[in-house]
Design a protein around this motif. Structure first.
Motif, PDB file in Angstrom:
ATOM      1  N   SER A 101       0.801  -1.223   0.000  1.00 23.97           N
ATOM      2  CA  SER A 101       0.000   0.000   0.000  1.00 23.97           C
ATOM      3  C   SER A 101       0.838   1.279   0.000  1.00 23.97           C
ATOM      4  CB  SER A 101      -0.958   0.006   1.202  1.00 23.97           C
ATOM      5  OG  SER A 101      -0.238   0.012   2.428  1.00 23.97           O
ATOM      6  N   PHE A 105       0.011   3.743  -2.982  1.00 26.60           N
ATOM      7  CA  PHE A 105      -0.768   4.905  -2.540  1.00 26.60           C
ATOM      8  C   PHE A 105       0.020   6.203  -2.718  1.00 26.60           C
ATOM      9  CE2 PHE A 105      -3.701   2.451   0.630  1.00 26.60           C
ATOM     10  CZ  PHE A 105      -4.309   1.840  -0.449  1.00 26.60           C
ATOM     11  N   ILE A 108      -0.945   7.015  -6.254  1.00 23.41           N
ATOM     12  CA  ILE A 108      -2.371   7.201  -6.502  1.00 23.41           C
ATOM     13  C   ILE A 108      -2.933   8.437  -5.802  1.00 23.41           C
ATOM     14  CG2 ILE A 108      -4.656   6.188  -6.112  1.00 23.41           C
ATOM     15  CD1 ILE A 108      -3.333   3.432  -6.411  1.00 23.41           C
ATOM     16  N   GLU A 109      -2.580   8.640  -4.545  1.00 24.92           N
ATOM     17  CA  GLU A 109      -3.200   9.699  -3.736  1.00 24.92           C
ATOM     18  C   GLU A 109      -3.080  11.092  -4.359  1.00 24.92           C
ATOM     19  OE1 GLU A 109      -2.795   7.537   0.653  1.00 24.92           O
ATOM     20  OE2 GLU A 109      -1.331   9.057   0.025  1.00 24.92           O
ATOM     21  N   ASP A 119     -10.309  10.534  -1.530  1.00 22.39           N
ATOM     22  CA  ASP A 119      -9.158   9.672  -1.264  1.00 22.39           C
ATOM     23  C   ASP A 119      -9.554   8.213  -1.055  1.00 22.39           C
ATOM     24  OD1 ASP A 119      -6.179   9.657  -0.555  1.00 22.39           O
ATOM     25  OD2 ASP A 119      -7.056   8.721   1.232  1.00 22.39           O
ATOM     26  N   LYS A 122      -8.878   5.098  -3.484  1.00 19.89           N
ATOM     27  CA  LYS A 122      -7.661   4.293  -3.621  1.00 19.89           C
ATOM     28  C   LYS A 122      -7.940   2.845  -3.210  1.00 19.89           C
ATOM     29  CE  LYS A 122      -5.944   5.772   0.943  1.00 19.89           C
ATOM     30  NZ  LYS A 122      -5.077   6.771   1.596  1.00 19.89           N
ATOM     31  N   THR A 173      -4.427   5.709 -13.724  1.00 24.95           N
ATOM     32  CA  THR A 173      -5.107   6.381 -12.612  1.00 24.95           C
ATOM     33  C   THR A 173      -5.798   7.651 -13.101  1.00 24.95           C
ATOM     34  OG1 THR A 173      -3.488   5.493 -11.045  1.00 24.95           O
ATOM     35  CG2 THR A 173      -4.823   7.332 -10.289  1.00 24.95           C
TER      36      THR A 173
END
Length: 319
Positions: A101, A105, A108-109, A119, A122, A173
């Motif tokens: 993660s 992440f 992605i975040e 958020d 994700k 993404t």
């Protein structure tokens, strides 16, 4: 005393001696096999403690993208409970997801935030692909966000024999964010948006019309979509508080973010194996960071610009 009497006495004496010896040997053997100093009644308990299987806690208030779950409904609580139990007790799978993660992440975040997507989405990527940018579904959906070929092209991704940007973390993404925003423009509700990612916008719209429903939690859906949003929420609860669900990780247990630099290509590459070796890395390592490059070469007659990632240890060599 006659010979017969002497023989009878001798037989009785020998028999008595044999019985006495048997009793002594049996008692001695039993004492050796069970020493008094070892508490035999506690051996199994001490060495092999009985595992505890228990229910997982559900908070009194649960949110998904600021949408409050109606926990006053039995089927909502039971549906969430099911997903928490499945993913808490499937320890090896969920532990790997937790370890991955931090790496994914971190990519992605910022993209979700830039595109004004909550958020919590994700965790949709967790549910879709297990945070694997090379995941492929039986239906042909690919990449971290499990995007179909037609949808990928609709949202600006290149998909051909040598390049498939569904395997590109950042670009896929971005495409997922476009889909999610379009779905929100239609439904004005993030839980319905998440459900539509599984069943499609038309599929959710059809069921809302048929059932006169206004929320995900009011609809009777196919088994997969009926579990889908609850599964995403279960991942959120576990990932936000792993120890509460019996996952104990130290900081060093998480896989670190990629340490790379970018190189821009605007021409063809005849052989990526040679390209990689010239930079001090293997072809496998090149593909590890760039799984969207689907062939060992790149045909780029239109001189389109592509950005590839190389590990920081690679030699920076002019193209």
């Amino acid at each position: 005393m006659s010979t017969k009497q002497i023989t009878k006495i001798a037989v009785i004496a020998i028999t008595s001696a044999l019985i006495t010896s048997f009793i002594f040997l049996t008692t001695f053997a039993n004492k050796r096999s069970q020493p008094e100093s070892i508490p035999t009644t506690n051996i199994v308990t001490d060495i092999h403690p009985v595992p505890v299987v228990k229910s997982m806690p559900i908070p009194s208030v649960v949110l998904f993208a600021n949408d409050t779950l109606p926990l006053d409904r039995n089927y909502v609580v039971e549906s969430l409970d099911r997903e928490l139990l499945v993913n808490s007790y499937w320890q090896s799978s969920t532990l790997i997801l937790l370890k991955k993660s931090k790496r994914y992440f971190s990519i992605i975040e910022p993209i979700l935030k830039k595109n004004h997507i909550p958020d919590d989405f994700k965790y949709l990527a967790v549910a879709e692909s297990g945070l694997s940018e090379v995941a492929v579904s039986p239906s042909g959906a690919k990449g971290l966000w499990q995007i179909m070929s037609g949808t990928a092209k609709d949202y600006g991704l290149t998909v051909n024999t040598s390049v498939d940007e569904r395997y590109h973390i950042e670009k896929s993404t971005e495409a997922a964010c476009k889909y999610l925003q379009h779905a929100y423009d239609k439904f004005k509700n993030w839980s319905l948006v998440a459900a539509s990612y599984n069943a499609g916008k038309r599929g959710i719209t059809k069921q809302m019309d048929l059932q006169g429903a206004k929320t995900y939690y009011d609809m009777l859906l196919n088994p997969e979509t009926a579990r889908y949003v609850y599964r995403i929420i279960a991942f959120k609860l576990i990932f936000e508080n792993p120890s509460k669900y019996n996952f104990i990780l130290n900081r060093e247990d998480y896989y670190p973010p990629f340490q790379t630099y970018q190189v821009t290509l605007n021409h063809s590459i005849k052989n990526f194996s040679t390209f990689a070796k010239d930079r001090g890395i293997s072809y496998k390592e090149l593909k590890y960071y760039n799984p969207w490059l689907r062939k060992p070469y790149l045909k780029n007659s239109k001189h389109r610009s592509y950005t590839i990632l190389l590990p920081k240890k690679a030699k920076q060599k002019s193209l």
